[in-house]
Design an enzyme around this catalytic site. Structure first.
Site, PDB file in Angstrom:
ATOM      1  N   HIS A 108     -16.131 -11.903 -43.553  1.00 33.97           N
ATOM      2  CA  HIS A 108     -15.304 -12.909 -42.891  1.00 33.97           C
ATOM      3  C   HIS A 108     -15.646 -14.330 -43.325  1.00 33.97           C
ATOM      4  CE1 HIS A 108     -13.393 -10.043 -40.161  1.00 33.97           C
ATOM      5  NE2 HIS A 108     -14.568  -9.444 -40.103  1.00 33.97           N
ATOM      6  N   LYS A 122      -9.993  -9.542 -46.403  1.00 28.19           N
ATOM      7  CA  LYS A 122      -9.752 -10.668 -45.488  1.00 28.19           C
ATOM      8  C   LYS A 122      -9.102 -11.811 -46.266  1.00 28.19           C
ATOM      9  CE  LYS A 122     -12.140  -7.933 -42.857  1.00 28.19           C
ATOM     10  NZ  LYS A 122     -11.452  -6.938 -42.036  1.00 28.19           N
ATOM     11  N   SER A 151     -17.581 -10.325 -36.579  1.00 26.15           N
ATOM     12  CA  SER A 151     -16.141 -10.134 -36.524  1.00 26.15           C
ATOM     13  C   SER A 151     -15.547 -10.187 -35.123  1.00 26.15           C
ATOM     14  CB  SER A 151     -15.771  -8.792 -37.173  1.00 26.15           C
ATOM     15  OG  SER A 151     -16.411  -7.717 -36.510  1.00 26.15           O
TER      16      SER A 151
END
Length: 280
Positions: free
Chosen positions: A95, A126, A67
């Protein structure tokens, strides 16, 4: 926390990448198993830890897209190591889900290794624009978590509307691959412009860290960008190691070429003005 606090038990060993998210570390520390951290740039340390005698079970825990660094682990090597040492590989696709792979399932799918991952964790905050998370794995693991994970049992269930939103988002991810294609193109455009400007932006993913060094410099440039209409967070210690403060750009599929170029032009002007001021 529900997974790492519940599944590994006393006598087990949990091995976490040094750059794993704090939530993974907190989950491991809340459990009763021992845990150690490894640096993925040191290819031998993880193997040495796996080869130690004593632990009943060994778990390898890693993010798929880190991240703060925008890079990825050597997933094929982790699969090879978990096979050799009979370890359990847990992959956090926070992610990557929705962003990578033919159907948007994440890095493991993109690498053709999805069937080799023992347990996939997919936080929904996300690309899927929701909250909560999914844990996917063998039925015996899921049944065990449902009956033993305190963080799952002693909480309020998500409302039906929330679950419907997650299912709708997953449908979009699977049926509209052009969104992932645009994301990849936008990422390439941004990284190309930053390289032309001579700025350090390691990694290759849609999380783009622009390394600036000092925390004060990162905060100042972030504020200057905001004054010009671009919100780019400054990331500084203790979130990242000292001397590696950065701007963190999260590229989106819906960003336009004009927006990407405008950000780069504004950043280039700020850095140039900074250099001129420093020479006075």
């Amino acid at each position: 926390e529900a997974l790492l606090r519940t599944l590994p038990e006393r006598g087990d060993l949990v091995l976490l990448d040094r750059m794993d998210h704090a939530s993974l570390i907190d989950g491991a520390t809340a459990g009763s198993a021992r845990f150690r951290r490894y640096d993925r740039s040191d290819r031998s340390r993880l193997e040495r830890l796996l080869a130690r005698e004593g632990p009943r079970r060994r778990y390898i825990v890693t993010e798929s897209v880190f991240s703060m660094d925008g890079d990825t682990p050597d997933l094929a090597r982790l699969v090879e190591l978990k096979r050799r040492h009979d370890a359990i590989l847990i992959l956090d696709e926070a992610h990557a889900i929705g962003c990578l792979g033919p159907t948007g399932a994440g890095l493991a799918e993109a690498a053709g290794l999805l069937d080799e991952i023992d347990i996939v964790v997919a936080p929904l905050g996300k690309a899927l624009a929701a909250s909560g998370a999914i844990v996917a794995g063998p039925r015996v693991v899921i049944d065990y978590l449902v009956n033993r994970a305190r963080a799952f049992i002693y909480t309020t269930a998500p409302p039906p509307a929330h679950c419907a939103a997650v299912l709708a988002a997953m449908d979009i991810v699977q049926t509209e691959p052009e969104r992932r294609h645009r994301l990849a193109r936008n990422t390439e455009r941004l990284r190309g412009r930053l390289a032309e400007m001579g700025l350090s932006a390691p990694g290759r993913m849609h999380i783009v860290p622009i390394l600036l060094g000092s925390a004060d410099r990162a905060v100042k440039i972030s504020r200057d960008l905001l004054d010009r209409g671009y919100f780019v967070a400054a990331i500084r210690p203790p979130t990242v190691p000292p001397g590696t403060a950065r701007l963190r750009v999260s590229v989106q599929a819906d960003h336009t070429d004009d927006q990407i170029d405008g950000l780069c032009d504004a950043l280039h002007k700020i850095v140039r003005e900074e250099g001129c001021a420093g020479s006075l």
